[in-house]
Every structure is written in C-alpha cells, then in structure tokens.
Design a protein around this motif. Structure first.
Motif, PDB file in Angstrom:
ATOM      1  N   ARG A 129      10.943  -8.316  -6.940  1.00  0.00           N
ATOM      2  CA  ARG A 129      10.552  -7.483  -8.085  1.00  0.00           C
ATOM      3  C   ARG A 129      11.772  -6.784  -8.677  1.00  0.00           C
ATOM      4  O   ARG A 129      11.974  -6.774  -9.884  1.00  0.00           O
ATOM      5  CB  ARG A 129       9.515  -6.451  -7.645  1.00  0.00           C
ATOM      6  N   ARG A 130      12.638  -6.220  -7.800  1.00  0.00           N
ATOM      7  CA  ARG A 130      13.830  -5.535  -8.275  1.00  0.00           C
ATOM      8  C   ARG A 130      14.761  -6.507  -8.985  1.00  0.00           C
ATOM      9  O   ARG A 130      15.333  -6.187 -10.034  1.00  0.00           O
ATOM     10  CB  ARG A 130      14.569  -4.858  -7.120  1.00  0.00           C
ATOM     11  N   LEU A 131      14.912  -7.721  -8.450  1.00  0.00           N
ATOM     12  CA  LEU A 131      15.782  -8.702  -9.086  1.00  0.00           C
ATOM     13  C   LEU A 131      15.255  -9.122 -10.449  1.00  0.00           C
ATOM     14  O   LEU A 131      16.023  -9.317 -11.393  1.00  0.00           O
ATOM     15  CB  LEU A 131      15.950  -9.925  -8.185  1.00  0.00           C
ATOM     16  N   LYS A 132      13.939  -9.249 -10.575  1.00  0.00           N
ATOM     17  CA  LYS A 132      13.346  -9.601 -11.859  1.00  0.00           C
ATOM     18  C   LYS A 132      13.615  -8.502 -12.890  1.00  0.00           C
ATOM     19  O   LYS A 132      13.998  -8.776 -14.033  1.00  0.00           O
ATOM     20  CB  LYS A 132      11.839  -9.811 -11.701  1.00  0.00           C
ATOM     21  N   ILE A 133      13.452  -7.257 -12.474  1.00  0.00           N
ATOM     22  CA  ILE A 133      13.735  -6.127 -13.359  1.00  0.00           C
ATOM     23  C   ILE A 133      15.219  -6.099 -13.711  1.00  0.00           C
ATOM     24  O   ILE A 133      15.598  -5.862 -14.858  1.00  0.00           O
ATOM     25  CB  ILE A 133      13.299  -4.800 -12.706  1.00  0.00           C
ATOM     26  N   LYS A 134      16.073  -6.351 -12.707  1.00  0.00           N
ATOM     27  CA  LYS A 134      17.524  -6.352 -12.914  1.00  0.00           C
ATOM     28  C   LYS A 134      17.933  -7.353 -13.990  1.00  0.00           C
ATOM     29  O   LYS A 134      18.701  -7.029 -14.899  1.00  0.00           O
ATOM     30  CB  LYS A 134      18.222  -6.678 -11.599  1.00  0.00           C
ATOM     31  N   PHE A 135      17.409  -8.578 -13.912  1.00  0.00           N
ATOM     32  CA  PHE A 135      17.766  -9.594 -14.897  1.00  0.00           C
ATOM     33  C   PHE A 135      17.222  -9.254 -16.281  1.00  0.00           C
ATOM     34  O   PHE A 135      17.851  -9.557 -17.291  1.00  0.00           O
ATOM     35  CB  PHE A 135      17.309 -10.972 -14.447  1.00  0.00           C
TER      36      PHE A 135
ATOM     37  N   GLY B 254      40.861   6.079 -18.880  1.00  0.00           N
ATOM     38  CA  GLY B 254      40.738   6.068 -20.332  1.00  0.00           C
ATOM     39  C   GLY B 254      39.364   5.694 -20.852  1.00  0.00           C
ATOM     40  O   GLY B 254      39.222   5.337 -22.016  1.00  0.00           O
ATOM     41  N   VAL B 255      38.338   5.786 -20.022  1.00  0.00           N
ATOM     42  CA  VAL B 255      36.973   5.448 -20.441  1.00  0.00           C
ATOM     43  C   VAL B 255      36.221   6.732 -20.751  1.00  0.00           C
ATOM     44  O   VAL B 255      36.170   7.639 -19.922  1.00  0.00           O
ATOM     45  CB  VAL B 255      36.243   4.658 -19.330  1.00  0.00           C
ATOM     46  N   GLU B 256      35.657   6.810 -21.951  1.00  0.00           N
ATOM     47  CA  GLU B 256      34.880   7.990 -22.347  1.00  0.00           C
ATOM     48  C   GLU B 256      33.382   7.699 -22.398  1.00  0.00           C
ATOM     49  O   GLU B 256      32.576   8.525 -22.006  1.00  0.00           O
ATOM     50  CB  GLU B 256      35.341   8.483 -23.725  1.00  0.00           C
ATOM     51  N   THR B 257      33.009   6.523 -22.923  1.00  0.00           N
ATOM     52  CA  THR B 257      31.596   6.176 -23.068  1.00  0.00           C
ATOM     53  C   THR B 257      31.297   4.928 -22.251  1.00  0.00           C
ATOM     54  O   THR B 257      32.131   4.019 -22.155  1.00  0.00           O
ATOM     55  CB  THR B 257      31.229   5.911 -24.541  1.00  0.00           C
ATOM     56  N   VAL B 258      30.111   4.894 -21.666  1.00  0.00           N
ATOM     57  CA  VAL B 258      29.672   3.747 -20.866  1.00  0.00           C
ATOM     58  C   VAL B 258      28.229   3.422 -21.229  1.00  0.00           C
ATOM     59  O   VAL B 258      27.543   4.215 -21.868  1.00  0.00           O
ATOM     60  CB  VAL B 258      29.761   4.031 -19.347  1.00  0.00           C
ATOM     61  N   VAL B 259      27.789   2.247 -20.807  1.00  0.00           N
ATOM     62  CA  VAL B 259      26.386   1.874 -20.912  1.00  0.00           C
ATOM     63  C   VAL B 259      25.867   1.825 -19.477  1.00  0.00           C
ATOM     64  O   VAL B 259      26.521   1.274 -18.590  1.00  0.00           O
ATOM     65  CB  VAL B 259      26.200   0.556 -21.689  1.00  0.00           C
ATOM     66  N   PHE B 260      24.714   2.436 -19.215  1.00  0.00           N
ATOM     67  CA  PHE B 260      24.214   2.617 -17.845  1.00  0.00           C
ATOM     68  C   PHE B 260      23.364   1.426 -17.422  1.00  0.00           C
ATOM     69  O   PHE B 260      22.449   1.017 -18.123  1.00  0.00           O
ATOM     70  CB  PHE B 260      23.400   3.909 -17.753  1.00  0.00           C
ATOM     71  N   ASP B 261      23.684   0.874 -16.250  1.00  0.00           N
ATOM     72  CA  ASP B 261      22.929  -0.235 -15.669  1.00  0.00           C
ATOM     73  C   ASP B 261      22.361   0.246 -14.346  1.00  0.00           C
ATOM     74  O   ASP B 261      23.088   0.384 -13.368  1.00  0.00           O
ATOM     75  CB  ASP B 261      23.857  -1.434 -15.455  1.00  0.00           C
ATOM     76  N   ARG B 262      21.059   0.493 -14.320  1.00  0.00           N
ATOM     77  CA  ARG B 262      20.426   1.014 -13.103  1.00  0.00           C
ATOM     78  C   ARG B 262      20.148  -0.085 -12.093  1.00  0.00           C
ATOM     79  O   ARG B 262      19.694   0.180 -10.989  1.00  0.00           O
ATOM     80  CB  ARG B 262      19.163   1.787 -13.432  1.00  0.00           C
ATOM     81  N   ASN B 263      20.447  -1.330 -12.448  1.00  0.00           N
ATOM     82  CA  ASN B 263      20.435  -2.458 -11.519  1.00  0.00           C
ATOM     83  C   ASN B 263      19.058  -2.748 -10.938  1.00  0.00           C
ATOM     84  O   ASN B 263      18.936  -3.191  -9.809  1.00  0.00           O
ATOM     85  CB  ASN B 263      21.447  -2.201 -10.408  1.00  0.00           C
ATOM     86  N   GLY B 264      18.013  -2.473 -11.678  1.00  0.00           N
ATOM     87  CA  GLY B 264      16.656  -2.764 -11.204  1.00  0.00           C
ATOM     88  C   GLY B 264      15.998  -1.629 -10.445  1.00  0.00           C
ATOM     89  O   GLY B 264      14.831  -1.707 -10.100  1.00  0.00           O
TER      90      GLY B 264
ATOM     91  N   ILE C 213      16.964  -6.228 -17.448  1.00  0.00           N
ATOM     92  CA  ILE C 213      17.874  -5.202 -17.961  1.00  0.00           C
ATOM     93  C   ILE C 213      19.191  -5.835 -18.407  1.00  0.00           C
ATOM     94  O   ILE C 213      19.719  -5.537 -19.476  1.00  0.00           O
ATOM     95  CB  ILE C 213      18.135  -4.133 -16.883  1.00  0.00           C
ATOM     96  N   ARG C 214      19.723  -6.753 -17.583  1.00  0.00           N
ATOM     97  CA  ARG C 214      21.039  -7.328 -17.847  1.00  0.00           C
ATOM     98  C   ARG C 214      21.062  -8.239 -19.069  1.00  0.00           C
ATOM     99  O   ARG C 214      22.132  -8.544 -19.600  1.00  0.00           O
ATOM    100  CB  ARG C 214      21.537  -8.098 -16.616  1.00  0.00           C
ATOM    101  N   LYS C 215      19.881  -8.686 -19.536  1.00  0.00           N
ATOM    102  CA  LYS C 215      19.838  -9.446 -20.786  1.00  0.00           C
ATOM    103  C   LYS C 215      20.341  -8.596 -21.943  1.00  0.00           C
ATOM    104  O   LYS C 215      20.969  -9.093 -22.864  1.00  0.00           O
ATOM    105  CB  LYS C 215      18.400  -9.892 -21.094  1.00  0.00           C
ATOM    106  N   ARG C 216      20.048  -7.311 -21.891  1.00  0.00           N
ATOM    107  CA  ARG C 216      20.374  -6.415 -22.996  1.00  0.00           C
ATOM    108  C   ARG C 216      21.640  -5.601 -22.769  1.00  0.00           C
ATOM    109  O   ARG C 216      22.306  -5.198 -23.707  1.00  0.00           O
ATOM    110  CB  ARG C 216      19.211  -5.452 -23.233  1.00  0.00           C
TER     111      ARG C 216
END
Length: 114
Positions: free
Chosen positions: A8-14, A83-93, A16-19
């Motif tokens: 289930r977590r892997l399905k959610i992870k993929f 030197g990184v100020e902004t990131v995109v958050f990936d909760r990984n499922g 999320i990672r599409k976007r």
C-alpha cells in the motif's frame, strides 16, 4: 515478500512520485522512516545526486518525535549551506503525521521553503 501494508505504501509512493520531481532550482526533500530511525535527503533528480542528507543515527537517547525535529533542523542547515532555499516535499508514501510532519515543520522553521 512484501506485506499488504508495504504494498500500500509503495503504491502511494509511486502515485506521489508521478507528480513530485526535484530540479536544480527546487530539489526534492525525501523522507524515509523506519521503526527506530528517520532519514532525509535533498535530491536533484535531473542529475541523480544528493545535495544534503541527515539522519537520526546517534540520536537514540531521545524520543522519536524529538529525533525527527533534530533531523529536520540539521537538514535545513546543511541544505542552506549548499545553497538550497526552496524544496518540494516527498513524504515517500508515509502519512503526513507524527514524525514525518515534525521533520517537515523543523525544516520549515530552519529556513527551507516548501
């Protein structure tokens, strides 16, 4: 053999990672949570390189929520130094709750923008 919970977590992870993709201007902050530890990385997906990373290894003497908070602060400090100020958050499922939320809030308070 993976359990239903892991599948289930892997399905959610993929899903999320599409976007969610990390670029040079806005890399991806990826979180991995195990039963005892929490790890976070800032990743540029275009080149496949890790810009900054932090983990709770060596912080076992405190509650897990506090570990996650310290890891978030440490990661924000390392990312800003790179030197990184902004990131995109990936909760990984994982659900955005508990240790994952605490890490994200600590990274925000450390100066990272999501």
């Amino acid at each position: 053999m993976t359990t239903k919970k892991e599948q289930r977590r892997l399905k959610i992870k993929f899903r999320i990672r599409k976007r969610v993709n990390g670029t040079a201007e806005r890399p991806r902050l990826s979180v991995f949570r195990s039963n005892k530890q929490i790890y976070a990385q800032v990743i540029n997906d275009l080149t496949g390189t890790t810009i900054a990373s932090a983990s709770s290894l060596g912080l076992e003497k405190m509650p897990k929520i506090e570990q996650a908070h310290k890891v978030g602060e440490l990661l924000a400090e390392k990312a800003k130094a790179a030197g990184v100020e902004t990131v995109v958050f990936d909760r990984n499922g994982y659900l955005y709750h508990g240790r994952v939320k605490e890490l994200a809030d600590a990274a925000r308070s450390g100066g990272l923008k999501f």
